[in-house]
Structure formats: C-alpha cells, structure tokens
Design a protein around this motif. Structure first.
Motif, PDB file in Angstrom:
ATOM      1  N   LYS A   1     -16.379   0.977 -34.440  1.00 25.97           N
ATOM      2  CA  LYS A   1     -17.401   0.072 -34.939  1.00 25.97           C
ATOM      3  C   LYS A   1     -17.400   0.015 -36.462  1.00 25.97           C
ATOM      4  O   LYS A   1     -17.542  -1.043 -37.066  1.00 25.97           O
ATOM      5  N   LYS A   2     -17.229   1.148 -37.090  1.00 32.44           N
ATOM      6  CA  LYS A   2     -17.224   1.194 -38.543  1.00 32.44           C
ATOM      7  C   LYS A   2     -16.000   0.487 -39.102  1.00 32.44           C
ATOM      8  O   LYS A   2     -16.098  -0.282 -40.074  1.00 32.44           O
ATOM      9  N   ASP A   3     -14.832   0.707 -38.479  1.00 30.01           N
ATOM     10  CA  ASP A   3     -13.624   0.018 -38.935  1.00 30.01           C
ATOM     11  C   ASP A   3     -13.726  -1.486 -38.694  1.00 30.01           C
ATOM     12  O   ASP A   3     -13.236  -2.294 -39.486  1.00 30.01           O
ATOM     13  N   GLU A   4     -14.351  -1.857 -37.585  1.00 29.05           N
ATOM     14  CA  GLU A   4     -14.528  -3.281 -37.281  1.00 29.05           C
ATOM     15  C   GLU A   4     -15.395  -3.962 -38.335  1.00 29.05           C
ATOM     16  O   GLU A   4     -15.067  -5.049 -38.817  1.00 29.05           O
ATOM     17  N   GLU A   5     -16.485  -3.345 -38.725  1.00 30.29           N
ATOM     18  CA  GLU A   5     -17.349  -3.915 -39.762  1.00 30.29           C
ATOM     19  C   GLU A   5     -16.639  -3.960 -41.108  1.00 30.29           C
ATOM     20  O   GLU A   5     -16.773  -4.934 -41.872  1.00 30.29           O
ATOM     21  N   ARG A   6     -15.871  -2.931 -41.409  1.00 29.50           N
ATOM     22  CA  ARG A   6     -15.154  -2.906 -42.681  1.00 29.50           C
ATOM     23  C   ARG A   6     -14.103  -4.020 -42.740  1.00 29.50           C
ATOM     24  O   ARG A   6     -13.948  -4.694 -43.762  1.00 29.50           O
ATOM     25  N   LEU A   7     -13.373  -4.238 -41.642  1.00 34.43           N
ATOM     26  CA  LEU A   7     -12.366  -5.298 -41.608  1.00 34.43           C
ATOM     27  C   LEU A   7     -13.016  -6.676 -41.689  1.00 34.43           C
ATOM     28  O   LEU A   7     -12.520  -7.573 -42.385  1.00 34.43           O
ATOM     29  N   ARG A   8     -14.126  -6.865 -41.006  1.00 33.32           N
ATOM     30  CA  ARG A   8     -14.828  -8.150 -41.046  1.00 33.32           C
ATOM     31  C   ARG A   8     -15.321  -8.452 -42.455  1.00 33.32           C
ATOM     32  O   ARG A   8     -15.179  -9.575 -42.942  1.00 33.32           O
ATOM     33  N   ASP A   9     -15.870  -7.463 -43.129  1.00 33.38           N
ATOM     34  CA  ASP A   9     -16.332  -7.668 -44.509  1.00 33.38           C
ATOM     35  C   ASP A   9     -15.169  -7.958 -45.442  1.00 33.38           C
ATOM     36  O   ASP A   9     -15.285  -8.780 -46.360  1.00 33.38           O
ATOM     37  N   SER A  10     -14.049  -7.313 -45.222  1.00 34.61           N
ATOM     38  CA  SER A  10     -12.886  -7.538 -46.066  1.00 34.61           C
ATOM     39  C   SER A  10     -12.337  -8.951 -45.897  1.00 34.61           C
ATOM     40  O   SER A  10     -11.994  -9.625 -46.881  1.00 34.61           O
ATOM     41  N   ILE A  11     -12.272  -9.426 -44.645  1.00 29.58           N
ATOM     42  CA  ILE A  11     -11.787 -10.795 -44.390  1.00 29.58           C
ATOM     43  C   ILE A  11     -12.715 -11.811 -45.033  1.00 29.58           C
ATOM     44  O   ILE A  11     -12.268 -12.765 -45.680  1.00 29.58           O
ATOM     45  N   TYR A  12     -14.013 -11.618 -44.860  1.00 29.46           N
ATOM     46  CA  TYR A  12     -14.960 -12.573 -45.423  1.00 29.46           C
ATOM     47  C   TYR A  12     -14.921 -12.559 -46.945  1.00 29.46           C
ATOM     48  O   TYR A  12     -15.073 -13.593 -47.595  1.00 29.46           O
ATOM     49  N   ARG A  13     -14.703 -11.391 -47.542  1.00 32.42           N
ATOM     50  CA  ARG A  13     -14.630 -11.292 -49.002  1.00 32.42           C
ATOM     51  C   ARG A  13     -13.412 -12.051 -49.534  1.00 32.42           C
ATOM     52  O   ARG A  13     -13.507 -12.785 -50.509  1.00 32.42           O
ATOM     53  N   GLU A  14     -12.283 -11.880 -48.859  1.00 32.98           N
ATOM     54  CA  GLU A  14     -11.081 -12.589 -49.286  1.00 32.98           C
ATOM     55  C   GLU A  14     -11.247 -14.097 -49.117  1.00 32.98           C
ATOM     56  O   GLU A  14     -10.805 -14.889 -49.956  1.00 32.98           O
ATOM     57  N   TRP A  15     -11.874 -14.499 -48.029  1.00 29.89           N
ATOM     58  CA  TRP A  15     -12.111 -15.933 -47.786  1.00 29.89           C
ATOM     59  C   TRP A  15     -13.026 -16.523 -48.867  1.00 29.89           C
ATOM     60  O   TRP A  15     -12.786 -17.631 -49.356  1.00 29.89           O
ATOM     61  N   SER A  16     -14.046 -15.790 -49.239  1.00 25.55           N
ATOM     62  CA  SER A  16     -14.989 -16.291 -50.242  1.00 25.55           C
ATOM     63  C   SER A  16     -14.321 -16.464 -51.595  1.00 25.55           C
ATOM     64  O   SER A  16     -14.684 -17.371 -52.358  1.00 25.55           O
ATOM     65  N   MET A  17     -13.353 -15.623 -51.918  1.00 28.18           N
ATOM     66  CA  MET A  17     -12.650 -15.748 -53.192  1.00 28.18           C
ATOM     67  C   MET A  17     -11.904 -17.070 -53.296  1.00 28.18           C
ATOM     68  O   MET A  17     -11.677 -17.573 -54.393  1.00 28.18           O
TER      69      MET A  17
END
Length: 353
Positions: free
Chosen positions: A121-137
């Motif tokens: 669950k923790k890795d899943e949230e971390r990966l989701r936040d990372s994808i969204y951060r890259e997309w926002s850039m």
C-alpha cells in the motif's frame, strides 16, 4: 378496331367515333393507375411519395460523403464562424457546450495493477504520487503547448470549441526539445482549414486523398496533408503554400502522430462538419430578425421632436433656442457639410418654414 367497330362505323359513324374516344380514355386512365400504383405502396405513400402536393417539388439526388459533405465544407465553416462571431445565440451555445462538457478538462488518475507489480500500500501510494508529480510538470504548464500559450487543460477547451465551430481539429504531437523543459513532447493544434488536398495531388490521386485525408487501398487513414499557412491569411499572397505530409502513425515505432477530433455521421466520411450546419439558415434568419427588432426598438425609443418655424426670422423660435449641432445628440453627418443632423435621444430638429 375490331369487326364490330368497323360495322358500326359504316352505319353510325358518330357512334363509332364516341366508342373509340371512350376506349382511348379508358386505356389512358388504366395506364395512369398502373403508373401510380408503383408509388402508392409502403414508403411510396409517405416519405418517398412523388404525387403528394407537399412532396412533388421535393426532388433530391443521392450522393456519397465526398459529394454531400466534403465538397461543401469550406462554405459551411465560413458561415458557421461568421455566426459564431456575430450571433450571440451561436456564440453562447458553443461556449455553453464547452463549459458543460469539457469544464476544467480531463484529469489524470494513475491506475496500475499493484498486485501484479507486487506493491504494498505504501509503495502504491508513493508510485501514484510520483506519476502525478511528473504529469503535473508537463500538463500544468504551457510547455506542453507547441505555441507556449496554453496548458493541457486549456488546450482541451480550445480543441473542443474549434471542433464545434469548424467541424474538426487536428492535434500534432511532435518532439520539440526546448530549454528549461523536462519533456520534449508538445501538442500543436491545427485548425481545420489547414488540412487540405494539395492541388498537385487533387488530380493525380483524387480517390485516395479527400479534403487532405489520405487513405490506403483498404480505406484506412494513413496520412494527413497540412499547409504551412492558413488559406485565409494575408501572407498567402506573399508566399505560396508549402505542404507537409504527416503520417498518422510513425513508421518505425507505430506512435500516434496525429489526433483527428471530429464526429462522423456517415460511413466513408473523413472530415467533420460544424455542429450548427443543419440550422445555419434558420440561425441567420433569426439573427437578422433580432437585429431588425432591436433597431426598431432603438428608433422608437428616440423621442425626437421636429419643430417647423412659422417664419423665416431665425430669432423667433417660440421661446426655444436652436440647439448646438456639435453635441452628443445632434452631430453633423459626415459628408453633408453640416446641413443635416442625425437622430438622437431626446433630440430637437428645427426645420425650415
């Protein structure tokens, strides 16, 4: 004529003539009934009727998508855009649809198979936040736009509005390296008019290329032809068009190069039509009617008084002084030498005796 008719004709010629005329009239009536019977069955009595008064003057030919749609696109776009720029009803309809359908635009929601990737669950949230951060850039800045004017969500709104107005719009996705940009992917929106068949190819390969869209032998879209300038630009007269053929899919990677946004209504249709195309005539008449009614109301609201002087003595005006003709209500009409004045709100126009 049989033997009986010949015998009657020898004794009673007038009777024989009436018999022949009656026989001719009966044959004509039978022929007419036989002809009408073919149009009096099924849809022949309704939408396909050729005898009803409401249908007899409605004669139309059958055409494919090229004849009915593609040959009329240029005029449809011009009239639809003119109504968008000059009719409040059309502009409000277009922008209302854009607001209600697109709104703030499509948002990214990362989704992946965490079980297959064996993520906690923790890795899943971390990966989701990372994808969204890259997309926002990329998406939440104007660097995603090839012109550098809009972010990804504003481009969605622009593309949808252009599709309503022109019938379709194209989005190229080139890789353009630029300074201070993390990703090289860009979105380049192309207006519908710039996709057109080059004159050199219109005669040589008219079956494969229609309205700038090229298909293969199976009818699959393989490429688009774009001009470097809009056909309505003033720069066209200075320098000629330069055409670029862009394949829909990359030859090496199969990557999608062109996104064509339009709504097809018929098989074989390669280009879209403005959404108001079926009601352009009605909207134009409504716009003219509204303008005439507003003008009539404005004129009626101008309570203009016309005073005719009883004598040629300019000093005697029944106690009223002649107003100046350079104020905001009574200005001299250009080109008349100042002798005429235009109507205005509460204006007083003095006439000669």
């Amino acid at each position: 004529m049989n033997k009986l008719d010949r015998a009657i004709g020898m004794v009673f010629p007038a009777w024989a003539e009436r018999r022949a005329a009656a026989r001719t009239e009966a044959a004509r009536h039978e022929a007419v009934q036989n002809l009408l019977s073919g149009y009096g069955k099924g849809y022949g009595r309704h939408g396909a009727s050729q005898t009803k008064k409401s249908m007899v003057m409605w004669q139309t030919d059958v055409g494919d998508a090229d004849v009915d749609i593609h040959d009329n696109l240029e005029r449809l776009r011009a009239r639809a855009r003119d109504l968008h720029m000059g009719s409040d009803i059309v502009a409000a309809a277009h922008k209302g649809l854009r607001t209600n359908i697109v709104g703030t635009g499509l948002r990214l929601k990362p989704a992946f198979d965490s079980k297959y990737l064996k993520l906690s669950k923790k890795d899943e949230e971390r990966l989701r936040d990372s994808i969204y951060r890259e997309w926002s850039m990329w998406a939440e800045t104007t660097r995603c736009d090839a012109a550098g004017l809009n972010d990804f969500y504003e481009l969605q709104s622009l593309a949808f509005l252009s599709t309503l107005m022109s019938g379709d719009v194209f989005a190229l996705m080139p890789m353009l390296p630029r300074k201070h940009s993390v990703y090289d992917l860009r979105i380049n929106l192309i207006e519908a008019d710039r996709c057109h068949t080059p004159e050199a190819m219109a005669l040589l390969n008219s079956e494969r290329i229609q309205s700038g869209v090229e298909v293969d032998a199976d009818g699959m879209v393989v490429a688009y032809h774009f001009s470097n300038r809009h056909p309505g630009s003033d720069r066209v007269a200075v320098s000629p068009h330069e055409w670029v053929r862009v394949e829909k899919y990359g030859e090496l990677t199969g990557r999608l190069n062109v996104i064509h946004l339009f709504e097809a209504e018929r098989p074989g249709q390669r280009r879209g039509i403005p959404i108001i195309s079926p009601i352009i005539e009605s909207l134009k008449q409504l716009d003219q009617y509204t303008e005439a009614e507003l003008m009539a109301a404005v004129i009626a609201a101008m309570y203009t008084v016309f005073v005719k002087s009883p004598a040629e003595d300019d000093d005697y005006m029944h106690g009223m002084e002649e107003p100046e003709t350079d104020n905001q209500y009574q200005e001299p009409i250009p080109g008349t030498g100042g002798s005429n004045v235009k109507m205005g709100r509460g204006a007083i126009v003095y006439l000669d005796p």
